[in-house]
Design a protein around this motif. Structure first.
Motif, short mmCIF file in Angstrom:
data_model
loop_
_atom_site.label_atom_id
_atom_site.label_comp_id
_atom_site.label_asym_id
_atom_site.label_seq_id
_atom_site.Cartn_x
_atom_site.Cartn_y
_atom_site.Cartn_z
N THR A 241 18.13 -40.76 59.58
CA THR A 241 18.19 -39.96 58.36
C THR A 241 16.86 -40.08 57.64
OG1 THR A 241 20.57 -40.33 58.10
CG2 THR A 241 19.35 -39.62 56.15
N VAL A 242 16.19 -38.96 57.42
CA VAL A 242 14.93 -38.94 56.69
C VAL A 242 15.22 -38.76 55.21
CG1 VAL A 242 12.72 -37.77 56.36
CG2 VAL A 242 13.68 -37.99 58.67
N ILE A 243 14.66 -39.65 54.39
CA ILE A 243 14.87 -39.59 52.94
C ILE A 243 13.51 -39.43 52.27
CG2 ILE A 243 15.78 -40.80 50.93
CD1 ILE A 243 17.48 -42.46 52.91
N LYS A 244 13.33 -38.34 51.57
CA LYS A 244 12.08 -38.12 50.86
C LYS A 244 12.18 -38.72 49.47
CE LYS A 244 8.66 -34.68 49.48
NZ LYS A 244 8.32 -33.25 49.35
N GLY A 245 11.34 -39.69 49.21
CA GLY A 245 11.35 -40.34 47.91
C GLY A 245 10.64 -41.68 47.98
N LYS A 246 10.42 -42.28 46.82
CA LYS A 246 9.77 -43.59 46.75
C LYS A 246 10.80 -44.69 46.99
CE LYS A 246 6.22 -42.21 43.36
NZ LYS A 246 6.76 -40.93 42.88
N VAL A 247 10.36 -45.73 47.65
CA VAL A 247 11.23 -46.87 47.92
C VAL A 247 11.79 -47.44 46.62
CG1 VAL A 247 11.15 -49.29 48.67
CG2 VAL A 247 10.21 -47.51 50.14
N GLU A 248 10.98 -47.40 45.56
CA GLU A 248 11.40 -47.95 44.29
C GLU A 248 12.50 -47.13 43.63
OE1 GLU A 248 7.15 -49.10 45.08
OE2 GLU A 248 8.35 -47.28 45.26
N GLU A 249 12.77 -45.92 44.12
CA GLU A 249 13.68 -45.01 43.42
C GLU A 249 14.89 -44.58 44.24
OE1 GLU A 249 11.14 -41.79 42.38
OE2 GLU A 249 9.84 -43.00 41.09
N VAL A 250 14.78 -44.50 45.56
CA VAL A 250 15.88 -43.97 46.36
C VAL A 250 17.02 -44.99 46.45
CG1 VAL A 250 14.29 -42.58 47.72
CG2 VAL A 250 14.99 -44.82 48.57
N GLU A 251 18.19 -44.49 46.78
CA GLU A 251 19.37 -45.33 46.99
C GLU A 251 19.85 -45.14 48.43
OE1 GLU A 251 20.50 -47.46 44.87
OE2 GLU A 251 19.35 -46.86 43.10
N LEU A 252 20.37 -46.22 49.01
CA LEU A 252 20.91 -46.16 50.37
C LEU A 252 22.39 -46.51 50.34
CD1 LEU A 252 18.08 -47.90 52.46
CD2 LEU A 252 18.43 -45.47 52.03
N PRO A 253 23.17 -45.95 51.26
CA PRO A 253 24.61 -46.20 51.25
C PRO A 253 25.02 -47.54 51.83
CG PRO A 253 24.04 -44.73 53.04
CD PRO A 253 22.78 -44.94 52.26
N GLU A 254 24.09 -48.26 52.45
CA GLU A 254 24.44 -49.54 53.06
C GLU A 254 23.20 -50.41 53.16
OE1 GLU A 254 25.67 -48.96 57.15
OE2 GLU A 254 24.50 -47.10 57.25
N LYS A 255 23.43 -51.71 53.34
CA LYS A 255 22.34 -52.66 53.49
C LYS A 255 21.76 -52.58 54.90
CE LYS A 255 22.12 -54.76 49.48
NZ LYS A 255 20.88 -54.78 48.66
N ALA A 256 20.49 -52.98 55.01
CA ALA A 256 19.80 -52.94 56.30
C ALA A 256 19.84 -54.31 56.96
CB ALA A 256 18.35 -52.50 56.11
N ASP A 257 19.87 -54.30 58.29
CA ASP A 257 19.75 -55.53 59.06
C ASP A 257 18.30 -55.86 59.36
OD1 ASP A 257 22.65 -55.93 59.54
OD2 ASP A 257 22.45 -54.05 60.65
N ILE A 258 17.45 -54.83 59.34
CA ILE A 258 16.04 -55.04 59.65
C ILE A 258 15.19 -53.99 58.96
CG2 ILE A 258 16.21 -53.70 61.80
CD1 ILE A 258 14.16 -55.70 63.00
N LEU A 259 14.06 -54.41 58.40
CA LEU A 259 13.07 -53.50 57.85
C LEU A 259 11.90 -53.41 58.82
CD1 LEU A 259 12.67 -54.56 54.08
CD2 LEU A 259 14.26 -52.92 55.07
N ILE A 260 11.39 -52.21 59.00
CA ILE A 260 10.18 -52.02 59.79
C ILE A 260 9.23 -51.17 58.97
CG2 ILE A 260 11.02 -49.96 61.02
CD1 ILE A 260 9.51 -51.09 63.50
N SER A 261 7.95 -51.48 59.03
CA SER A 261 6.98 -50.76 58.22
C SER A 261 5.59 -51.04 58.75
CB SER A 261 7.07 -51.23 56.75
OG SER A 261 6.18 -50.51 55.93
N GLU A 262 4.66 -50.18 58.36
CA GLU A 262 3.24 -50.43 58.61
C GLU A 262 2.55 -50.38 57.26
OE1 GLU A 262 -0.12 -49.80 58.36
OE2 GLU A 262 -0.50 -48.34 59.95
N PRO A 263 2.64 -51.49 56.49
CA PRO A 263 2.14 -51.51 55.11
C PRO A 263 0.72 -52.04 54.98
CG PRO A 263 3.43 -53.48 55.48
CD PRO A 263 3.39 -52.72 56.82
#
Length: 539
Positions: A241-263
């Motif tokens: 699911t692609v969500i357009k928005g800032k991480v600081e603002e969006v809401e997710l329906p469930e918790k994640a088991d793993i985060l992946i990123s290239e920060p």
């Protein structure tokens, strides 16, 4: 205006307030209805009864003051200040129970609710403010980052040519792919959040590794490109699911088991994306969740490069002209000289230019606080391996993917295959003179600012050497103030260095100091990356 989101075969029922109950205005549950977000482009939710005869019971919900609560896998409760039935004279604050057909549709409904509600704080849909539309109260991102910097940042990463530059960095992309696929057990059946998803490539990697669902969060216009790429790979895209928005603002329906990123940015911390990565951890990651990458290290070592120093100093010679069309430019020479030396140099350099073993500063993404990245103090302590002039401090970074099966390193070290990050060097306008065995001390102080970067304050000192050195006095000190956001990209410059025989004999044996963990080509001892023909494009 964004297109509306439709959900079919929806059941809904109103839970009336006490006033509504007294008015006996509680219709029965409706089955087989339709939920429409953003009808006419407005931030609203319409619950439409099946059949035209019952259109008068269509509910219009203004999302400006609405909230949503999950009741179960397919059920949710929508609460707002006004729930108006068309053609009815009376309206009351109500809670509406909504039931979707499947759990997947319920998640999509929740995300659509948040997406359409985002940006609305008060008033009716379309009410004009100074900028023409209703705006959201400032998020943490907006309060610490200049609007102009954020606009340029998201515009840059919203372009495919810049995404291509990163994707074609085969050391970067290949290491991420290997880290994910070698640790399938961390992804299989798990919920993954891709922080700053860009093109969506990491989300697709996670889906390939068997992730149950991936939420790809991207704030720039690249989100639309990511959606097309993911839709073009349907066997994987059905779990993304692609969500357009800032991480600081969006809401997710469930918790994640793993985060992946290239920060990672230049010097690891440039662009301040690491702060967003830590915020995502606090907002989305469940207990015992994993982060890919897990830790990062900033490596540092003093260097000697006479060619580079002369090149930088010569840039200011223009301002030494006494008769430039009848004008004396020399009053500005000193400022111009310092201005050129305030630019960190980004290029790939010969590691034999380092005159001491490197040391590093560790950042643990799983434990650190966001505020830890506002200011970073790194003490410096080296011992010169040769007698020479010290022209500054060379820096690079690496990150660890601490998987359950394999620990994989991604490095930007000067003795490893070159990446699009290259390396970074901070040059002293006043070099230090050292002898072999002489101690070099100092401090690297990084201060974050609102333009999504850092000001670098560098101090390097040469301690007393030889007879009387036990007294610990400082012999000479040089300082520099540099702006990480304004580097000198020296990528096309010739790399022809003359290295002293003594340097050639001693420097290849240098190993990094710190935890004692040795590196092979910037990776863990058991991992090596063989450069191929493609990676030569980045050398």
């Amino acid at each position: 205006m964004a297109p509306s989101d439709l959900f079919h075969d929806v059941s809904f029922s109103r839970v009336p307030s006490a006033a509504a109950a007294a008015a006996d205005d509680s219709p029965e549950a409706i089955a087989g209805g339709t939920a429409v977000f953003g009808e006419d482009g407005a931030p609203s939710l319409s619950l439409v009864c099946p059949g035209a005869a019952r259109a008068k019971h269509t509910l219009e919900i203004d999302l400006s003051d609405a909230q949503i609560f999950k009741l179960g896998p397919t059920e949710c409760l929508c609460v707002n200040g006004e729930s108006v039935a068309k053609d009815e004279e009376k309206s009351y604050s109500r809670a509406i129970k909504i039931v979707l057909r499947t759990e997947a549709e319920s998640k999509a409904f929740y995300l659509a609710f948040q997406r359409w509600k985002h940006g609305v704080i008060s008033g009716k849909a379309g009410e004009p403010l100074e900028n023409g539309v209703i705006i959201a109260s400032k998020s943490k991102f907006d309060t610490k980052i200049e609007a102009s910097s954020a606009k340029m940042y998201f515009h840059y990463y919203g372009q495919l040519l810049h995404q291509q530059n990163m994707l074609q960095d085969f050391v970067r992309t290949g290491t991420y792919y290997a880290a994910v696929m070698e640790n399938r057990s961390d992804f299989e059946g798990r919920v993954v959040v891709d922080v700053g998803a860009g093109s969506g490539i990491l989300s697709l990697f996670a889906a390939q590794a068997g992730a149950r669902h991936v939420y790809a969060i991207e704030a720039s216009e690249m989100a639309e490109h990511a959606q097309r790429l993911i839709s073009g790979n349907p066997s994987l895209g059905q779990r993304i699911t692609v969500i357009k928005g800032k991480v600081e603002e969006v809401e997710l329906p469930e918790k994640a088991d793993i985060l992946i990123s290239e920060p990672m940015g230049t010097l690891l911390v440039n662009e301040r994306m690491l702060e967003t990565y830590v915020i995502a951890r606090d907002r989305f990651l469940g207990p015992d969740g994993k982060m890919f990458p897990t830790t990062g290290r900033i490596h540092m070592a003093p260097f000697s490069d006479e060619y580079l120093y002369v090149e930088m100093a010569n840039k200011a010679l223009f301002w030494q002209q006494h008769n430039f069309f009848g004008v004396d430019l020399t009053p500005l020479h000193g400022s111009a000289f310092q201005g050129y030396f305030s630019q960190p140099v980004v290029d790939a350099f010969d590691p034999r230019l380092l005159i001491s073993p490197s040391t590093y500063h560790m950042l643990d993404f799983t434990r650190m606080k966001e505020e830890d990245l506002y200011e970073i103090d790194i003490p410096l302590n080296f011992v010169a391996s040769v007698g020479t002039r010290v022209h500054g401090l060379a820096c690079w970074f690496d990150v660890l993917f601490n998987g359950s099966t394999v620990q994989r390193w991604l490095t930007t070290a000067p003795d490893s295959p070159t990446t699009h990050w290259y390396q970074l060097r901070c040059i002293l306008s006043q070099p230090l003179y050292v002898m072999a065995g002489q101690e070099i001390t100092g401090q690297l102080h990084l201060v974050a600012h609102s333009a999504q970067s850092y000001t670098i304050y560098l101090t390097m000192s040469a301690k007393m050497w030889g007879e009387g050195a036990e007294q610990g006095g400082i012999l000479q000190t040089s300082t520099a103030k540099l702006e990480l956001k304004e580097p000198y990209y020296r990528l096309s410059q010739p790399q022809s260095y003359v290295v002293q025989d003594q340097q050639e004999q001693q420097l290849p044996s240098l190993q990094p100091q710190g935890s004692g963990q040795q590196m092979q080509d910037g990776l863990s001892p058991s991992i090596t990356i063989e450069p191929d023909q493609d990676s030569a494009a980045f050398n």
